[in-house]
Write a protein that holds these residues in place. Structure first.
Motif, PDB file in Angstrom:
ATOM      1  N   TYR A 342       0.796  -1.145  -0.283  1.00 54.85           N
ATOM      2  CA  TYR A 342       0.093   0.101   0.017  1.00 54.85           C
ATOM      3  C   TYR A 342       0.812   1.312  -0.245  1.00 54.85           C
ATOM      4  O   TYR A 342       1.871   1.340   0.890  1.00 54.85           O
ATOM      5  CB  TYR A 342      -1.060  -0.020   1.280  1.00 54.85           C
ATOM      6  N   ARG A 352      -1.656   3.703   6.583  1.00 50.94           N
ATOM      7  CA  ARG A 352      -2.207   2.442   6.338  1.00 50.94           C
ATOM      8  C   ARG A 352      -3.555   1.886   7.081  1.00 50.94           C
ATOM      9  O   ARG A 352      -4.173   1.511   6.843  1.00 50.94           O
ATOM     10  CB  ARG A 352      -1.016   1.447   6.612  1.00 50.94           C
ATOM     11  N   THR A 415       4.140  -1.079   5.185  1.00 52.09           N
ATOM     12  CA  THR A 415       3.209  -0.923   3.944  1.00 52.09           C
ATOM     13  C   THR A 415       2.581  -1.972   3.518  1.00 52.09           C
ATOM     14  O   THR A 415       1.597  -1.932   2.733  1.00 52.09           O
ATOM     15  CB  THR A 415       4.047  -0.353   2.719  1.00 52.09           C
TER      16      THR A 415
END
Length: 450
Positions: A342, A352, A415
């Motif tokens: 992400y 996130r 991420t």
């Protein structure tokens, strides 16, 4: 500034903005229901994309065959593998699993962690020795090393794949390196050609942590059969589930005999006590539960790969979302988890956690993975343990401390997004479309994320 210069600069800025708009679509439709994906986010009070519950793993695989097998084992009174060492459920499982994976031998254990620990002991790794591995893994990987009082040395990751970086492994080799333990995280293959090249150059054995990678292949070979030894887990969340349970596979006769002896508290197949070993045996109940799943395990494996490939083909079209990179030759993945990266820059710079909250509200169960990295967990206290103070030199301690600096690993931790794949990837195409539509919907409403 004269008028001509101002006009030119203004024109360039407008052109740049226009180019950016062409590069990052305002609205994305990778799935079939654009109307739903353009609606108000559920986290902001809109209707969620999915309202039906997802099937629960492993409840969904309990059937009459499994219950009959457990009942038969109960009635037999042979509950330990030593009660029926030739034709019992564990012995039968070992033969079938070796055949399914293309390995010459299989030895059942009480867990995947035990499988890894048995391999460490079978290779005679002791205090003062080092094992290079990944920090982006379940703690069982590290526990198997620490149980032998060996020193885990962490190598950084390839950010794209979340797998251990062979180049980083090469930099960590010392005369004390006694094994390399790559982890096939999420069930997908590490870059095994490159890892084996490093290992073979230095004549170092490889223990593959394939605990998440049942049936996955790399260049036509089952993960776990490329190194000297391969380990698998049948813990309750795994693709083949028995509550607990594990296995070691391999092709070397003498080494696999040692694996058997170590897991059998140092007692070999002739009943002789020949080495040091804890009791790490799989029991007959675990064997019966696993056996009841093997007939359908490959079918489920193929279904997960089919659905994962479909998801990836759609998700990669959504800006800011990148499916886990698969190395050339990765013919398949175990898909313990489906993962993607992400990038918040494409989602109004929403953290996130904000993205995950929005995705969960749409009815899609997703999360980050491995909240506390293993190098964070052990950075402060491993060096205070007596065995480590006594058995390791200043140079080794420095190497260990240096191995705690893992920028790519830290970036992955911040991420990555995972969706549990055990049950979800066994769903229909419509189920996969729900995931895609939810992701589209969040992207198309990204300006409302905060």
């Amino acid at each position: 500034m004269n008028k001509k210069q101002y006009s030119r600069r203004k024109f360039i800025s407008v052109l740049s903005a226009s180019s950016a708009a062409l590069t990052i679509p305002a609205v994305v439709s990778a799935g079939p229901h654009l109307k739903a994906s353009a609606a108000k986010l559920a986290v902001s009070g809109g209707a969620p994309v999915r309202t039906q519950p997802w099937p629960h793993w492993p409840n969904m695989i309990v059937d009459d065959n499994m219950i009959a097998n457990i009942t038969a084992t109960t009635k037999s009174g042979a509950w330990s593998r030593i009660s029926n060492p030739v034709n019992g459920t564990v012995a039968t499982f070992e033969k079938k699993y070796a055949e399914l994976t293309g390995a010459k031998y299989c030895v059942g254990t009480g867990s995947g962690t035990q499988a890894l620990g048995v391999c460490v002991d079978a290779l005679n790794i002791q205090p003062g020795d080092e094992i290079i591995t990944s920090s982006y893994t379940d703690f069982g990987t590290i526990s198997a090393i620490l149980a032998a009082r060996a020193l885990p040395i962490f190598a950084d990751l390839d950010y794209r794949s979340y797998q251990i970086d062979p180049a980083a492994v090469a930099q960590k080799i010392t005369p004390n390196t006694k094994a390399i333990m790559p982890v096939h995280i999420m069930g997908s293959a590490c870059n095994m050609d490159a890892i084996m090249a490093v290992a073979n150059k230095h004549n170092i054995p490889v223990i593959e942590d394939a605990c998440q990678a049942n049936f996955a292949k790399y260049k036509g070979r089952q993960l776990g059969t490329i190194g000297q030894l391969g380990c698998f887990s049948f813990q309750g969340s795994k693709q083949i589930a028995a509550g607990e349970g594990g296995a070691v596979i391999g092709n070397d006769d003498m080494l696999m005999d040692k694996v058997y002896t170590v897991q059998n508290h140092g007692t070999n197949k002739k009943g002789q006590n020949t080495t040091i070993g804890q009791k790490m045996r799989m029991n007959e109940f675990e064997g019966s539960i696993i056996l009841s799943q093997l007939d359908k395990a490959l079918e489920r494996f193929e279904k997960r790969n089919e659905n994962a490939n479909y998801l990836s083909s759609k998700i990669k079209k959504i800006p800011g979302l990148t499916p886990q990179f698969q190395y050339e030759g990765s013919n398949s993945s175990g898909y313990y988890l489906y993962a993607f990266t992400y990038d918040k820059k494409f989602f109004n710079n929403a953290d996130r956690q904000v993205f995950l909250k929005a995705l969960n509200a749409e009815g899609i169960p997703a999360s980050g993975y491995i909240k506390g990295m293993q190098h964070d967990l052990w950075a402060t206290n491993i060096l205070e343990l007596g065995n480590y103070k006594k058995n390791y030199t200043k140079q080794q301690i420095k190497l260990f401390k240096d191995s705690l600096v893992l920028p790519s690993c830290d970036r992955v931790t911040e991420t990555v997004v995972v969706i549990s794949a055990g049950a979800i990837l066994l769903g229909t195409k419509a189920d996969m479309d729900d995931i895609i539509n939810a992701l589209e919907k969040i992207y198309n409403n990204r300006n409302s994320l905060s």
